[in-house]
Write an enzyme that holds these catalytic residues in place. Structure first.
Site, short mmCIF file in Angstrom:
data_model
loop_
_atom_site.label_atom_id
_atom_site.label_comp_id
_atom_site.label_asym_id
_atom_site.label_seq_id
_atom_site.Cartn_x
_atom_site.Cartn_y
_atom_site.Cartn_z
N CYS A 143 0.83 -1.20 0.00
CA CYS A 143 0.00 0.00 0.00
C CYS A 143 0.87 1.25 0.00
O CYS A 143 1.39 1.65 1.05
CB CYS A 143 -0.93 -0.02 1.21
SG CYS A 143 -2.00 1.42 1.31
N CYS A 150 -0.45 4.11 2.10
CA CYS A 150 -0.27 3.91 3.54
C CYS A 150 1.19 4.13 3.95
O CYS A 150 1.47 4.74 4.98
CB CYS A 150 -0.65 2.48 3.94
SG CYS A 150 -2.23 1.94 3.29
N ASP A 151 2.12 3.58 3.18
CA ASP A 151 3.50 3.49 3.66
C ASP A 151 4.50 4.36 2.91
O ASP A 151 5.65 4.46 3.31
CB ASP A 151 3.97 2.01 3.59
CG ASP A 151 3.16 1.13 4.52
OD1 ASP A 151 2.71 1.65 5.56
OD2 ASP A 151 2.98 -0.05 4.22
C1 FAD Z 1 0.06 -3.74 5.86
C2 FAD Z 1 -1.10 -2.78 5.66
C3 FAD Z 1 -0.97 -1.48 6.08
C4 FAD Z 1 -2.03 -0.58 5.90
N1 FAD Z 1 -1.86 0.70 6.35
C5 FAD Z 1 -2.89 1.57 6.24
C6 FAD Z 1 -2.76 2.90 6.72
O1 FAD Z 1 -1.70 3.28 7.25
N2 FAD Z 1 -3.82 3.71 6.59
C7 FAD Z 1 -5.00 3.32 5.99
O2 FAD Z 1 -5.94 4.11 5.93
N3 FAD Z 1 -5.13 2.07 5.51
C8 FAD Z 1 -4.11 1.19 5.60
N4 FAD Z 1 -4.24 -0.07 5.09
C9 FAD Z 1 -5.49 -0.43 4.42
C10 FAD Z 1 -6.56 -0.71 5.50
O3 FAD Z 1 -6.04 -1.64 6.40
C11 FAD Z 1 -7.83 -1.23 4.84
O4 FAD Z 1 -8.32 -0.30 3.90
C12 FAD Z 1 -8.90 -1.47 5.91
O5 FAD Z 1 -8.43 -2.34 6.92
C13 FAD Z 1 -10.17 -2.08 5.29
O6 FAD Z 1 -11.06 -2.29 6.32
P1 FAD Z 1 -12.25 -3.35 6.23
O7 FAD Z 1 -12.97 -3.24 7.51
O8 FAD Z 1 -12.98 -3.15 4.97
O9 FAD Z 1 -11.56 -4.76 6.07
P2 FAD Z 1 -10.30 -5.57 6.80
O10 FAD Z 1 -9.52 -4.63 7.61
O11 FAD Z 1 -9.71 -6.26 5.65
O12 FAD Z 1 -11.09 -6.55 7.74
C14 FAD Z 1 -11.82 -7.62 7.22
C15 FAD Z 1 -12.38 -8.41 8.37
O13 FAD Z 1 -13.28 -9.40 7.87
C16 FAD Z 1 -13.06 -10.62 8.56
N5 FAD Z 1 -13.59 -11.71 7.72
C17 FAD Z 1 -13.26 -12.04 6.45
N6 FAD Z 1 -13.99 -13.11 6.04
C18 FAD Z 1 -14.78 -13.45 7.10
C19 FAD Z 1 -15.75 -14.47 7.32
N7 FAD Z 1 -16.05 -15.39 6.39
N8 FAD Z 1 -16.38 -14.54 8.53
C20 FAD Z 1 -16.10 -13.62 9.50
N9 FAD Z 1 -15.20 -12.62 9.33
C21 FAD Z 1 -14.55 -12.54 8.16
C22 FAD Z 1 -11.55 -10.64 8.80
O14 FAD Z 1 -11.23 -11.54 9.84
C23 FAD Z 1 -11.34 -9.18 9.19
O15 FAD Z 1 -11.61 -9.00 10.55
C24 FAD Z 1 -3.22 -0.99 5.26
C25 FAD Z 1 -3.35 -2.31 4.82
C26 FAD Z 1 -2.30 -3.20 5.01
C27 FAD Z 1 -2.45 -4.63 4.54
#
Ligand code: FAD
Length: 309
Positions: free
Chosen positions: A134, A137-138
């Site tokens: 990302c 992000c980084d």
């Molecule tokens: C290394 C890294 C660094 C990042 N740094 C930043 C940053 O500095 N700033 C920023 O804004 N964004 C950052 N991001 C991006 C950010 O993390 C994502 O945009 C954000 O987390 C998305 O949120 P979400 O809730 O949609 O999904 P996610 O955070 O992907 O969460 C998905 C959730 O769904 C759950 N899940 C999936 N399938 C199932 C199932 N079948 N049953 C039950 N639960 C399930 C998982 O366990 C998880 O808890 C980063 C991403 C990464 C990988």
């Protein structure tokens, strides 16, 4: 069978924000966290761009605090993975990996997405120490440094142009002798004096004592003029796509060809009424925590209106 007005699948920023709003709206939500409690931000160290944290915040710490906030408003936060959903009749039914079933009037899907990696052991070894999926992000951590972006599509070009605004030099590593990216994106890359495209190049490893110091590359792998060489870099950015975690909804919710859940207009409404999608599982574009949190809020407000209509 156990029944809830609102069932939330996922515990990233979208899921927890939905839980806070649904809890405060008296929907008594049940939330299943999945394999990665706290979501993608638990894989990173410092998050510097989430509003409200002037000094930045540890990703895992931030997600634990979001969980406490969700629980404070009555969300029943549970371990467990949703293995199956029946959306063919109301109330909808979800089945967990332990075989438990819950009936729900509304479902908020917040299952996120996973970045694709090349599959090199070194990507794991240097994760968070020079390897990132990302740039938004980084990228800031690599100001005035030399980085490489892997990928040949629009995302790789966008990430490279973004990084060129921060870094002293950006290489794009492309497997093929050409890029898949649109002409306009390729032009932006070619017009940028800080970006150099390395065509017909594969990464076979990374090296460095304290984090990434370079990449082992192969030019024209398998050809008679194959050449192995090392490229000194400080950061290695993957831009080869993401996989939305939506397989359990295949054939049940409308999706695009990559598997992102389609939402209607500017809402989180999916093709099934009472089922809402928030965060990265429905967002191929922004993929940022604050955007995911915002859409989690929208999903809970829409679930509340649906329950009260
Ligand atoms: C290394 C890294 C660094 C990042 N740094 C930043 C940053 O500095 N700033 C920023 O804004 N964004 C950052 N991001 C991006 C950010 O993390 C994502 O945009 C954000 O987390 C998305 O949120 P979400 O809730 O949609 O999904 P996610 O955070 O992907 O969460 C998905 C959730 O769904 C759950 N899940 C999936 N399938 C199932 C199932 N079948 N049953 C039950 N639960 C399930 C998982 O366990 C998880 O808890 C980063 C991403 C990464 C990988």
């Amino acid at each position: 069978m156990e029944h809830t007005k609102c069932l939330i699948i996922g515990s990233g920023p979208a899921g927890y924000t939905a839980a806070i709003y649904a809890g405060r709206a008296n929907l008594n939500p049940i939330q299943y966290c999945g394999l990665q409690t706290g979501g993608q931000l638990t894989q990173t160290t410092i998050v510097e761009n989430f509003p409200g944290y002037p000094e930045g915040v540890d990703g895992t710490q931030m997600m634990m605090e979001l969980c406490q906030q969700a629980e404070r408003f009555g969300t029943d936060v549970r371990d467990g993975i949703i293995k199956d959903v029946d959306l063919s009749k109301k109330p909808y039914v979800v089945t967990t990996d332990r075989g438990d079933q819950v009936e729900a009037d509304t479902i908020i899907v917040a299952t996120g997405a996973s970045a694709k990696y090349l599959g090199l052991p070194d990507e794991k070894k240097y994760n968070g120490q020079g390897v990132s999926a990302c740039a938004t992000c980084d990228g800031f951590f690599y100001r005035k440094k030399v980085v490489a972006v892997v990928g040949g599509g629009d995302t790789a070009c966008e990430e490279a142009v973004y990084l060129a605004g921060l870094c002293s030099k950006v290489y794009i590593i492309v497997r093929k002798p050409y890029m898949r990216a649109s002409d306009i994106m390729q032009k932006r890359v070619n017009d940028n004096p800080k970006i150099e495209v390395l065509y017909e190049t594969n990464t076979v490893g990374l090296y460095g004592e304290n984090g990434v110091e370079g990449a082992h590359l192969v030019y024209r792998k398998g050809e008679t003029d194959e050449k192995l060489y090392d490229l000194p870099i400080d950061g290695f950015f993957l831009a080869i796509g993401h996989t939305p975690n939506t397989s359990i909804f295949k054939g049940k919710l409308d999706m695009d060809k990559t598997g992102y859940i389609k939402v209607q207009d500017n809402t989180t409404r999916t093709s099934v009424e009472g089922v809402f999608a928030a965060g990265d599982c429905a967002d191929p574009v922004y993929r940022q925590a604050v955007v995911a949190a915002g859409s989690g809020c929208k999903a809970a407000l829409e679930a509340e209106r649906y329950c009260n209509s």
